[in-house]
Design a protein around this motif. Sequence first.
Motif, PDB file in Angstrom:
ATOM      1  N   ALA A 170      -8.232  -3.829   0.425  1.00 17.71           N
ATOM      2  CA  ALA A 170      -8.453  -3.458  -0.969  1.00 17.71           C
ATOM      3  C   ALA A 170      -7.119  -3.343  -1.710  1.00 17.71           C
ATOM      4  O   ALA A 170      -6.078  -3.081  -1.115  1.00 17.71           O
ATOM      5  CB  ALA A 170      -9.215  -2.140  -1.053  1.00 17.71           C
ATOM      6  N   GLY A 171      -7.166  -3.538  -3.014  1.00 17.79           N
ATOM      7  CA  GLY A 171      -5.965  -3.420  -3.827  1.00 17.79           C
ATOM      8  C   GLY A 171      -5.131  -4.680  -3.869  1.00 17.79           C
ATOM      9  O   GLY A 171      -3.992  -4.665  -4.338  1.00 17.79           O
ATOM     10  N   ASP A 172      -5.679  -5.812  -3.415  1.00 23.46           N
ATOM     11  CA  ASP A 172      -4.943  -7.083  -3.424  1.00 23.46           C
ATOM     12  C   ASP A 172      -5.033  -7.703  -4.818  1.00 23.46           C
ATOM     13  O   ASP A 172      -5.559  -8.796  -5.010  1.00 23.46           O
ATOM     14  CB  ASP A 172      -5.521  -8.020  -2.367  1.00 23.46           C
TER      15      ASP A 172
ATOM     16  N   HIS B 237       0.842  -1.194   0.000  1.00 23.10           N
ATOM     17  CA  HIS B 237       0.000   0.000   0.000  1.00 23.10           C
ATOM     18  C   HIS B 237       0.881   1.249   0.000  1.00 23.10           C
ATOM     19  O   HIS B 237       0.623   2.214  -0.727  1.00 23.10           O
ATOM     20  CB  HIS B 237      -0.900   0.010   1.237  1.00 23.10           C
TER      21      HIS B 237
ATOM     22  N   ARG C  56      -8.263   1.568   0.982  1.00 21.11           N
ATOM     23  CA  ARG C  56      -8.092   0.398   1.838  1.00 21.11           C
ATOM     24  C   ARG C  56      -9.289  -0.545   1.823  1.00 21.11           C
ATOM     25  O   ARG C  56      -9.155  -1.710   2.209  1.00 21.11           O
ATOM     26  CB  ARG C  56      -7.812   0.846   3.280  1.00 21.11           C
ATOM     27  N   GLY C  57     -10.464  -0.066   1.417  1.00 27.19           N
ATOM     28  CA  GLY C  57     -11.636  -0.927   1.415  1.00 27.19           C
ATOM     29  C   GLY C  57     -12.242  -1.088   2.795  1.00 27.19           C
ATOM     30  O   GLY C  57     -11.836  -0.446   3.755  1.00 27.19           O
TER      31      GLY C  57
END
Length: 419
Positions: free
Chosen positions: A253-255, A207, A247-248
């Motif tokens: 998030a963003g994985d 991140h 971040r969700g």
Amino acid sequence: MAEATGFKDGLSRGGGSGELRQSNLTAILRFLRDHGASSRHDTARGCGLGVSTMTDLVGDLRARRLVAELDPIRRPGAGRPTRPIALDGEPWCVMGVHVEVERVHVRGATVGGTDLWQETAEAVFAEHHDGAAVLADVIVAQLPNVPEGQQLVAVEIAVPGYVATDGQSVSSRALGWDGVGVGKAVRSALADAGLPDVSVGLSSDFHLAGLFAARSLLSDASSTVAAYFGGVSEVGSALVVNGEIFRGAGGGAGDLAHLHVQLDGTRCWCGRHGCLNSVIRVQELLVQAGLHDEEAAAELVVTDPDAALSLLVDAANAGDTRVVEALEKAGSALGRAVDDVVGSVNPHAVVLGGYLGRLAPFLLPALDRQLRARVHEGPYADTRILVTDEAEPPVAAGAVLAARDACLYDPLGLTTPLR
């Protein structure tokens, strides 16, 4: 500009004058962070503030040494010279910490962005039952590096894993941690060292790498969406929206590294078969390219990841047919993942960093072919694929940015008037 106003409005709805003042101060600081030195008029307009309110707020920020007035500038035509304002923050110090399996990288800087120090400490977490305490000791040992006359206000810790929704505990496969209370341990250690009010934040390492990449590569990061793919020998990823980590709901998030790209692909550590990471990690590429068997590839990636990557790059540059074919297949797999991200998120840019950046010359042709149909559609036509030449993902640098942000987002809580 709209982002700063939205941030102000979002906070002011739920609280009183104290919260409103804090959000207005933060709006000014974020505007100057994102746009550089600006006139009071432009800053007020960008933040949705009146002139009289702006004058009072800038006075408070100047007293805290968070902004400074620059020399007057005379604009073309008639009228009085303007005095731009810019971020200051030099009396306030932050620390960015990047945790690896056997090392901890630390960078110190001022809130204004001046680099102060950089060190790497050995810390073999596997040898200790309390990894949080070990990390806390490493951070406290860095305190003598804070220059005299400056005050530490924020620490941001990058971890190779997931941060729980409480923002303070960590689960990490690499470190063998399952809900370890890192935030509490570090705050307690800093309080024992006489610094009870320091902000302590935790984030996934990628991140923070994505945050740094987006802000450094995009001239208008505060109003753009970026997807980041990078890593040393495996894929890490992030989404950065309007210059902030997305971040969700639960911080995950963003994985994007575990998007499914191959029906019967190799098993990944996550338990899935055929996810992006399992298909294009360096270990798998060495095997598919015929440069090592599975056992030797795994050992080389662990003991000398740079040598493992150089082996691929050198063989590809030499025109080794099997290596080139393996990298072309990897580019197609990466292209399928990027295509899904472009279609679902519609980012302004996709950034390839770390080992993917070094392999980009061999990956991009196949990736571009995968995206050809997508980018012919109107909403996606302007998406850019950007490549960084970083030796390693800039995790510690991203941690410094996040630590600086902590002060910009809480100026009343983390700073005091100095004059």
